[in-house]
Design a protein around this motif. Structure first.
Motif, PDB file in Angstrom:
ATOM      1  N   VAL A 148      52.593-124.981  45.945  1.00 46.62           N
ATOM      2  CA  VAL A 148      53.002-125.057  44.379  1.00 46.62           C
ATOM      3  C   VAL A 148      53.428-123.676  44.092  1.00 46.62           C
ATOM      4  N   LEU A 149      54.563-123.411  43.007  1.00 45.87           N
ATOM      5  CA  LEU A 149      55.171-122.365  42.628  1.00 45.87           C
ATOM      6  C   LEU A 149      54.700-122.492  40.997  1.00 45.87           C
ATOM      7  N   LEU A 150      54.007-121.175  40.705  1.00 48.54           N
ATOM      8  CA  LEU A 150      53.728-120.662  39.661  1.00 48.54           C
ATOM      9  C   LEU A 150      54.835-119.621  38.960  1.00 48.54           C
ATOM     10  N   PHE A 171      67.052-108.860  34.015  1.00 50.30           N
ATOM     11  CA  PHE A 171      66.007-109.884  34.749  1.00 50.30           C
ATOM     12  C   PHE A 171      65.046-108.704  35.689  1.00 50.30           C
ATOM     13  N   ASN A 172      63.869-108.904  35.168  1.00 51.23           N
ATOM     14  CA  ASN A 172      62.674-108.074  36.016  1.00 51.23           C
ATOM     15  C   ASN A 172      61.691-109.051  36.549  1.00 51.23           C
ATOM     16  N   PHE A 173      61.612-109.135  37.935  1.00 56.18           N
ATOM     17  CA  PHE A 173      61.015-110.118  38.696  1.00 56.18           C
ATOM     18  C   PHE A 173      60.017-109.406  39.277  1.00 56.18           C
ATOM     19  N   GLY A 174      58.692-109.998  39.253  1.00 64.56           N
ATOM     20  CA  GLY A 174      57.704-109.180  39.630  1.00 64.56           C
ATOM     21  C   GLY A 174      56.823-110.095  40.605  1.00 64.56           C
ATOM     22  N   THR A 175      56.476-109.956  41.787  1.00 69.22           N
ATOM     23  CA  THR A 175      55.654-110.643  42.544  1.00 69.22           C
ATOM     24  C   THR A 175      54.524-109.912  43.101  1.00 69.22           C
ATOM     25  N   SER A 180      52.153-111.658  45.679  1.00 66.08           N
ATOM     26  CA  SER A 180      51.830-112.850  45.124  1.00 66.08           C
ATOM     27  C   SER A 180      52.856-114.092  45.495  1.00 66.08           C
ATOM     28  N   ALA A 181      53.569-113.904  46.241  1.00 70.37           N
ATOM     29  CA  ALA A 181      54.634-114.938  46.634  1.00 70.37           C
ATOM     30  C   ALA A 181      55.202-114.741  48.185  1.00 70.37           C
ATOM     31  N   ALA A 225      53.488-117.291  43.259  1.00 73.47           N
ATOM     32  CA  ALA A 225      53.608-116.815  41.674  1.00 73.47           C
ATOM     33  C   ALA A 225      54.708-115.724  41.492  1.00 73.47           C
ATOM     34  N   VAL A 226      55.390-116.085  40.644  1.00 73.51           N
ATOM     35  CA  VAL A 226      56.669-115.152  40.206  1.00 73.51           C
ATOM     36  C   VAL A 226      56.587-115.082  38.802  1.00 73.51           C
ATOM     37  N   GLN A 227      56.778-113.637  38.404  1.00 70.46           N
ATOM     38  CA  GLN A 227      56.919-113.316  37.125  1.00 70.46           C
ATOM     39  C   GLN A 227      58.383-112.894  36.854  1.00 70.46           C
ATOM     40  N   LEU A 228      58.933-113.476  35.706  1.00 68.81           N
ATOM     41  CA  LEU A 228      60.401-113.081  34.968  1.00 68.81           C
ATOM     42  C   LEU A 228      59.887-112.645  33.785  1.00 68.81           C
TER      43      LEU A 228
END
Length: 270
Positions: A148-150, A171-175, A180-181, A225-228
């Motif tokens: 699963v992708l969160l 665009f600021n991606f956080g893993t 986390s990914a 999990a990825v935060q944007l």
């Protein structure tokens, strides 16, 4: 979703894909009992992740599950640890129960700051139900699909001197620095944005992922999990009344959809 006689604190739209879009800062409501202790500036909910439910409407059409709260982050910050620990040691940040705005304007009237009992009450009433729902939906999607992708959807004004100098990348991606990914995903997504040509991007820069990304993203267990953190200048008016700008949004929406699709495929094939 909630105990009897208590209003719901979140909305969960369940989908068919192994994809959960969490938008923990999109809420704007402040319960009346809490609002009575707060300053007029709090009622503007300036630090909301404005309009992300609208911007991510494509995700529902894709078949994603979408989880959103009703209440503002000023009530309690759903992307902070329950103990209120600073996720960026040595850097300024707002806490589990923010006491001021990003501009350091006080949120509470004199003598009305929440005490420990109030912190515990809000954690049980607002924070825990959201995280229980998030945990359960991830477990159900993983059981059904294996992986699963969160996707943690956030946005922020392009200039917030309290937290960073100058203009934030679009665009600021956080893993969580890759923890986390699947390896390299944040960098791959940033590269897609850069190739697009209209926006700037960075992976694991000022924003590496908040509590939700760090807590729930466990690639070894099939949860990625990825935060944007999206700069609001890309899709809306950054100043009050914080209007959605369709002219801008129509350009960024297809790119967002491409990014989510790529991340989902990478998670599924990891």
């Amino acid at each position: 979703m909630t105990a009897a006689n208590h209003p719901p604190v979140f909305s969960l739209q369940q989908g068919s894909l192994p994809l959960l879009i969490s938008i923990p800062h999109v809420g704007t409501q402040i319960p009346a009992d809490i609002a009575a202790t707060m300053t007029p500036v709090a009622q503007r909910t300036d630090d909301c992740d404005w309009h992300l439910d609208r911007l991510y409407a494509f995700a529902a059409r894709m078949g994603a599950s979408i989880l959103t709260p009703f209440n503002a982050r000023y009530v309690i910050d759903l992307n902070r640890p329950p103990d209120g620990a600073n996720l960026y040691p040595g850097q300024d940040t707002t806490g589990l129960l923010p006491v001021d705005t990003f501009e350091k304007e006080p949120l509470y009237l004199d003598g009305r700051l929440p005490d420990e009992a109030e912190v515990a009450r809000r954690r049980d009433a607002y924070w825990r139900p959201y995280h229980d729902a998030l945990t359960a939906e991830l477990a159900e999607l993983k059981a059904r699909h294996g992986k699963v992708l969160l996707w943690e959807a956030h946005s922020i004004r392009s200039h917030v001197p309290r937290f960073f100098e100058g203009r934030l990348p679009d665009f600021n991606f956080g893993t969580s620095n890759g923890a986390s990914a699947v390896a390299g995903l944040g960098e791959e997504l940033a590269a897609i944005v850069e190739r697009h040509g209209d926006y700037s991007a960075v992976a694991n820069g000022r924003f590496k992922g908040g509590y939700i990304t760090r807590q729930y993203g466990v690639p070894a267990e099939g949860v990625h999990a990825v935060q944007l953190e999206l700069s609001q200048i890309t899709y809306m008016q950054e100043q009050f009344p914080y209007a959605y700008d369709e002219r801008l949004a129509v350009k960024v929406e297809p790119l967002l959809e491409e990014l989510v699709a790529v991340a989902l495929q990478r998670a599924k094939s990891a």
